[in-house]
Write a protein that holds these residues in place. Structure first.
Motif, PDB file in Angstrom:
ATOM      1  N   ARG A   1       0.826  -1.201   0.000  1.00 46.02           N
ATOM      2  CA  ARG A   1       0.000   0.000   0.000  1.00 46.02           C
ATOM      3  C   ARG A   1       0.868   1.262   0.000  1.00 46.02           C
ATOM      4  O   ARG A   1       0.570   2.246  -0.690  1.00 46.02           O
TER       5      ARG A   1
ATOM      6  N   TRP B   1      -4.227  -3.092  -4.623  1.00 43.28           N
ATOM      7  CA  TRP B   1      -4.432  -1.723  -4.155  1.00 43.28           C
ATOM      8  C   TRP B   1      -4.638  -0.764  -5.319  1.00 43.28           C
ATOM      9  O   TRP B   1      -5.450   0.178  -5.223  1.00 43.28           O
TER      10      TRP B   1
ATOM     11  N   ARG C   1      -7.913   1.424  -5.878  1.00 44.16           N
ATOM     12  CA  ARG C   1      -7.731   2.875  -5.981  1.00 44.16           C
ATOM     13  C   ARG C   1      -8.444   3.428  -7.212  1.00 44.16           C
ATOM     14  O   ARG C   1      -8.577   4.643  -7.373  1.00 44.16           O
TER      15      ARG C   1
ATOM     16  N   VAL D   1      -4.476  -0.118   6.144  1.00 44.23           N
ATOM     17  CA  VAL D   1      -4.927  -1.199   5.261  1.00 44.23           C
ATOM     18  C   VAL D   1      -5.933  -2.131   5.927  1.00 44.23           C
ATOM     19  O   VAL D   1      -6.667  -2.846   5.235  1.00 44.23           O
TER      20      VAL D   1
ATOM     21  N   GLU E   1      -9.746  -2.329   4.857  1.00 44.76           N
ATOM     22  CA  GLU E   1      -9.938  -2.799   3.484  1.00 44.76           C
ATOM     23  C   GLU E   1      -9.538  -4.261   3.333  1.00 44.76           C
ATOM     24  O   GLU E   1     -10.108  -4.987   2.517  1.00 44.76           O
TER      25      GLU E   1
END
Length: 347
Positions: free
Chosen positions: A149, A178, A182, A301, A304
């Protein structure tokens, strides 16, 4: 005093040994965590190659064993009277480089142990609680996914960017996840192992490149269109490159393919490399971004990881009982034999 089992580097290089040591006793500001799962990292393997770490000069410079493991998930079994926001039974992930001190990596405590002492325990700083429905093995991915991340955060990737990740190990695949979360529209993963490329597609990569068999330049041009460097020479339209492999060939491939204004995010530990083509970097005005650890991401993190637990679970290739940790490290020491190995502890 109660005893517990803990994994250390062996007496000879590339071996491990389960030792019986004193079980830590938490103080009023500490918490004791019963480890339920812990991932194996390349750093652990590096200590195995050395057989430990050199002791201080006054000890004669001998190699001393290292307590292994820094990717833990477990259950709180004791809480000091001054610790707030934490109770016995909480499932937690731990910051191995946080205010409580370093875990593994040559430190006093390793997380490949039956119990781990978290000194000066502070929720949100040294550990974080996760829900009961998340398996411990998936939760143990928290630390490596924080590494991935941070690399993505450093890239400042935007949805319209075209990205390629070299290296489909846990960090590379984590970066790909990620990037997609995103909102990045097109993410390519490149590797030389077909099974890893299959996994890259399974976790959401838009395309893959087998760099041992395919023309990387041609394939990237096909996927990302054609652009140019500062001299007008044709280059693939890739905006951001991630090096999650650490091989000299990757670095040189990026420099040779970078368009004007491209970025290279270096997250892998670099192996001994050949000379860098600085002229090639100049011709592309290539921005080199180094990414180390997780200054703020270690618990960023966690929510998520919980939300997308099924997706992250695909990263785990092997689950090995603690009693058979030597077998787990045999796989870890063999290039290409395993992707992400998690050591599990009996209920």
């Amino acid at each position: 005093m109660s005893r517990m089992k803990s994994l250390y580097t062996g007496t000879t290089p590339d071996t491990v040994e389960i030792l019986e040591v004193d079980r830590p006793v938490p103080g009023p500001r500490d918490a004791l965590v019963r480890i339920r799962a812990c991932g194996i990292c390349g750093t652990d393997v590096s200590f195995l190659h050395l057989g430990g770490i050199p002791a201080h000069a006054h000890l004669g410079g001998e190699i001393v064993p290292v307590a292994l493991g820094h990717e833990p998930a477990g259950e709180v079994v004791e809480v000091g009277a001054e610790v707030e926001g934490l109770k016995v039974g909480d499932r937690v992930v731990v910051n191995p480089q946080g205010p409580s001190g370093v875990i593994g990596c040559g430190a006093r405590h390793g997380a490949l142990s039956e119990y781990l002492l978290v000194e000066n325990a502070a929720v949100g700083r040294s550990l974080a609680v996760f829900p009961d429905h998340v398996p411990f093995d998936v939760a143990s991915l928290n630390e490596p996914m924080a590494v991935a991340r941070h690399a993505v955060n450093r890239s400042e990737a935007k949805p319209a960017d075209k990205v390629v990740v070299f290296g489909a190990g846990p960090i590379g695949l984590g970066a790909a996840i990620w990037l997609k979360l995103r909102g990045v529209e097109h993410v390519v993963v490149a590797d030389v192992i077909p099974s890893r490329l299959e996994k890259a597609l399974a976790i959401g990569a838009d395309a893959v490149i087998n760099s041992a068999e395919q023309d990387v330049t041609g394939r990237l041009t096909e996927l990302h269109g054609q652009a140019s460097n500062a001299l007008g020479q044709p280059r693939p339209g890739t905006d951001i490159y991630f090096d999650a492999a650490g091989a000299a060939a990757v670095f040189n491939t990026v420099v040779g393919n970078a368009k004007w204004g491209a970025k290279l995010v270096m997250v892998a530990i670099q192996k001994k490399s050949s000379e860098i083509d600085l002229g090639g970097m100049l011709r592309s005005e290539l921005t080199l971004i180094a990414s180390q650890g997780y200054p703020t991401e270690i618990f960023e993190v966690t929510p998520e990881l919980v939300e997308h637990e099924d997706r992250f679970a695909r990263l785990i290739s092997h689950r090995v009982p603690f009693a058979e940790a030597d077998r787990a490290f045999e796989w870890a020491l063999t290039p290409g034999a395993a992707e992400k190995i998690v050591v599990t502890f009996d209920d």
